[in-house]
Structure formats: C-alpha cells, structure tokens
Design an enzyme around this catalytic site. Structure first.
Site, PDB file in Angstrom:
ATOM      1  N   PRO A  19       0.853  -1.187   0.000  1.00  0.00           N
ATOM      2  CA  PRO A  19       0.000   0.000   0.000  1.00  0.00           C
ATOM      3  C   PRO A  19       0.889   1.236   0.000  1.00  0.00           C
ATOM      4  O   PRO A  19       1.839   1.302   0.783  1.00  0.00           O
ATOM      5  CB  PRO A  19      -0.765  -0.117   1.332  1.00  0.00           C
ATOM      6  CG  PRO A  19       0.055  -1.011   2.192  1.00  0.00           C
ATOM      7  CD  PRO A  19       0.857  -1.895   1.293  1.00  0.00           C
ATOM      8  N   MET A  20       0.631   2.181  -0.873  1.00  0.00           N
ATOM      9  CA  MET A  20       1.415   3.424  -0.884  1.00  0.00           C
ATOM     10  C   MET A  20       0.513   4.615  -1.160  1.00  0.00           C
ATOM     11  O   MET A  20      -0.084   4.723  -2.233  1.00  0.00           O
ATOM     12  CB  MET A  20       2.539   3.342  -1.933  1.00  0.00           C
ATOM     13  CG  MET A  20       3.670   2.410  -1.546  1.00  0.00           C
ATOM     14  SD  MET A  20       5.022   2.409  -2.727  1.00  0.00           S
ATOM     15  CE  MET A  20       4.358   1.382  -4.033  1.00  0.00           C
ATOM     16  N   CYS A 104       2.888   3.349   9.581  1.00  0.00           N
ATOM     17  CA  CYS A 104       3.163   4.665   8.984  1.00  0.00           C
ATOM     18  C   CYS A 104       3.903   5.574   9.966  1.00  0.00           C
ATOM     19  O   CYS A 104       3.478   5.746  11.109  1.00  0.00           O
ATOM     20  CB  CYS A 104       1.856   5.321   8.552  1.00  0.00           C
ATOM     21  SG  CYS A 104       2.161   6.902   7.755  1.00  0.00           S
ATOM     22  N   GLY A 203      10.467  -4.531   2.501  1.00  0.00           N
ATOM     23  CA  GLY A 203      11.532  -3.560   2.656  1.00  0.00           C
ATOM     24  C   GLY A 203      12.722  -3.888   1.791  1.00  0.00           C
ATOM     25  O   GLY A 203      13.260  -4.992   1.852  1.00  0.00           O
ATOM     26  N   GLY A 226       7.304  -2.294  -2.646  1.00  0.00           N
ATOM     27  CA  GLY A 226       6.786  -0.935  -2.629  1.00  0.00           C
ATOM     28  C   GLY A 226       7.445  -0.062  -3.679  1.00  0.00           C
ATOM     29  O   GLY A 226       7.086  -0.089  -4.861  1.00  0.00           O
ATOM     30  N   ARG A 227       8.456   0.687  -3.240  1.00  0.00           N
ATOM     31  CA  ARG A 227       9.013   1.734  -4.111  1.00  0.00           C
ATOM     32  C   ARG A 227       9.517   1.223  -5.450  1.00  0.00           C
ATOM     33  O   ARG A 227       9.429   1.937  -6.453  1.00  0.00           O
ATOM     34  CB  ARG A 227      10.133   2.472  -3.359  1.00  0.00           C
ATOM     35  CG  ARG A 227       9.589   3.363  -2.262  1.00  0.00           C
ATOM     36  CD  ARG A 227      10.637   3.766  -1.277  1.00  0.00           C
ATOM     37  NE  ARG A 227      11.156   2.614  -0.538  1.00  0.00           N
ATOM     38  CZ  ARG A 227      12.132   2.668   0.342  1.00  0.00           C
ATOM     39  NH1 ARG A 227      12.728   3.806   0.590  1.00  0.00           N
ATOM     40  NH2 ARG A 227      12.531   1.582   0.978  1.00  0.00           N
TER      41      ARG A 227
END
Ligand SMILES: Cc1cc2nc3c(=O)[nH]c(=O)nc-3n(C[C@H](O)[C@H](O)[C@H](O)COP(=O)(O)O)c2cc1C
Length: 319
Positions: A19-20, A104, A203, A226-227
């Site tokens: 989720p971002m 978060c 991560g 994620g990124r």
C-alpha cells in the site's frame, strides 16, 4: 511459484504490491496486476474519515473485477471506529481482505496515535484486530514496522497472531528510520520462525536478485514490494520469472514503458481519476532510469497541462 493462503483466501503466487499513499490508486494497482502481482493493497484510508463519510476517503477503496484479489488498508486507533468503517467498506466494495496500518511514520499520522505510534500500545493493537476479525467475514491482516528491541517486536507479532489476524507484513525498519537505512532482515526472519500465520517480508526489494535473497533468507511466505514498483509495474513479471527460472529478463523497451504510462492515463480517465498533478508525477516515474532522460524530465516539470505531457512523451517515441 509458491501460493500464499491468507485465511480463506488462496493467492496465485506470493508477490504483493505494497500500500502506498499517493501511488497505489486503482489504475496503478491494475497495471501491477497485469504484470503478475498476486495481491494489491489500496492506499491507506482513515477510519475516522470513513465514519464521517468523507467521499475521497471512501473512494480509496474503490475496485473493479480486474484487480481482484485486493485488500483495503485502514488507518486509525479506535477499535469500534475501525470495525465500523471496515464493515462499511466490506459491504460497499467486497474487498478480499482488510489490512490495518501499524507502520506509517508520518508526523500527521503518529500525532493522532495511529500508524507506527500504535506499536507503543500492543494491547490496543490486539483489541483492534480482535474486534475486526470477530466482526468481518473476510480475512484481516496487519502491517507493522519493527522496534529497536527484538523481543518487544516479537511480543507485538504474537499479539497480532493471537488476536485473530490472518497474516502479518513486517517492514524491517523502525519508525525512527522512516524510509532510510537498512531493512533488518534478521528480525523478519526470526518473527517468521516464531509465528504460525503467514509472514510477508517487506523492505528494500529493488530487483529480482534482492527479491530472491530476501525471500530465501527470511523464509517468509510472501514478499511485498513498494518503491521498486512505482512507475515500474513490470517488476512483478521480472521477479516472478527470475524466481521460477533463475533467468533475468531484459529491461522493458522504452516503447513498452511508455505504453504502460499511456495505459495508466487511460485507466485514470476511465475511473474518473485523471488529474494533471498525478499524471505529471507518473510521467516522471515511468521515465525514470531511461537513457538521456534529464532534459525530458525538465520539460515535463515545466508543463502546465496533461496534453503537453502527452506531447513530450510522444516525441520520445518519434525520436
Ligand atoms: C510514497 C509512499 C507511500 C506509502 N504509503 C503507505 C501506506 O499508505 N500504507 C502503508 O502501510 N505503507 C505505506 N508506505 C510504506 C510501504 O508500503 C513499504 O512498507 C515501504 O515503502 C518499504 O517497502 P519498499 O522498500 O519495497 O519500498 C508508503 C511508502 C511510500 C514510499
């Protein structure tokens, strides 16, 4: 590829889109799905805002058949409000699962006692998850960060398991680290070895090799990316191909990356999410790493409307 079972949900694989906020809207999730993500999560949405019936927050959960299975991530700290908003979203969008954000680190979130701030109140985490898992028909998952102390991190993970959560995602950084420094794979590995529910490692996956290394080292049931998937949904195909065959696929051709960008734009149009600011951000992301891209990025920055961005990217295809 390993399949991952979360409660009654059986996934076709174990690569998951993180989720971002500001990134994983419906169009970007659909592209990641197209390239093989097994599960995608919405941007986090505030349970308090759902209770207030804020249209923008409700909209974050919107989905379509093409992206299933999908999870909606909630952020909040009051068990009754998280449960009421989850029940509302379950009824409205029929997501395959609900995730709760305990990771978060943003000031705006932790000052209200939400996100990673909740890691300081493990019993409240337990209450939240128990209330959710007792009330919902669908699986409930939790996403945490680690603490500096391993035993305390494990205590939280055990509370999460005991409260009825069906899976846990562990981002191997502390609240203080934010998004910098190294991800602690040892903590993730040890948590995996202690729990019976599926543990998803998160991560620092940046390519197929890091993906393989993290999944093998931690022995986790799934991997959340994620990124590295921002402006690069093809990473899911690259990683799953590598995990299956050991072979590294060549990078996507420029034409294909731009085609993905234009698909993203059309999906935004289709789902009523087309805005200049978002398209500009995505144009920068989808061109990241291309050869001689600096002058193009400068040009994109100077635009004032979507048509100018389209013109710049079409010029790349013509050159
Ligand atoms: C722009 C951005 C927005 C994020 N928003 C959320 C969010 O809404 N919910 C959440 O649990 N994590 C959020 N994260 C954290 C990611 O889900 C993930 O845990 C983190 O980026 C580490 O994974 P990575 O190294 O693969 O990027 C966000 C990260 C970024 C970079």
């Amino acid at each position: 590829m390993n399949s991952l079972v979360i409660g009654q949900l059986r996934l076709d694989g174990n690569l998951i889109l993180a989720p971002m906020s500001g990134v994983t809207n419906l169009p970007s999730r659909l592209l990641c799905k197209k390239y093989g993500a097994s599960l995608v999560y919405s941007e986090m949405t505030s349970s308090e805002a759902i209770i207030r019936q804020n249209p923008k927050s409700i909209e974050r959960g919107s989905t379509c058949e093409g992206e299933r299975p999908m999870g909606i991530q909630l952020m909040g700290s009051v068990p009754a409000n998280l449960t009421a908003s989850a029940l509302f979203l379950q009824e409205r969008y029929r997501p395959e699962l609900i995730d709760v954000n305990f990771g978060c680190p943003a000031q705006s979130v932790i000052k209200n006692g939400c996100g990673s701030e909740l890691l300081k109140k493990p019993e409240l985490i337990g209450e939240i998850l128990k209330s959710l898992s007792d009330s919902l028909d669908i699986p409930v998952t939790a996403k945490i960060r680690i603490l500096g102390d391993f035993d305390e991190t494990l205590r939280i993970a055990r509370i999460i398991e005991k409260s009825g959560a069906d899976a846990i995602t562990v981002h191997g950084r502390t609240q203080k680290q934010g998004y910098s420094g190294k991800c602690n794979l040892d903590f993730i590995k040890k948590i995996k070895s202690e729990l019976s529910i599926p543990v998803i490692a998160n991560g620092d996956v940046c390519d197929e090799k890091t993906a393989k290394q993290i999944i093998e080292y931690t022995n986790c049931d799934g991997l959340m990316i994620g990124r590295a998937a921002i402006g690069n949904p093809f990473i899911f195909t690259k990683i799953s191909h590598f995990l299956k065959t050991g072979e590294i696929l060549p990078p996507q051709e420029i034409e294909d990356r731009l085609a993905d960008f234009f698909d993203y734009m059309e999906l935004c149009r289709k789902y009523g999410m087309l805005t200049y600011n978002d398209i500009k951000r995505n144009a920068q992301w989808f061109t990241k790493g291309m050869e001689n891209v600096k002058p193009i990025r400068v040009k994109i920055n100077k635009t004032e409307d979507i048509d100018s961005i389209i013109g710049i990217l079409k010029d790349i295809l013509r050159s």
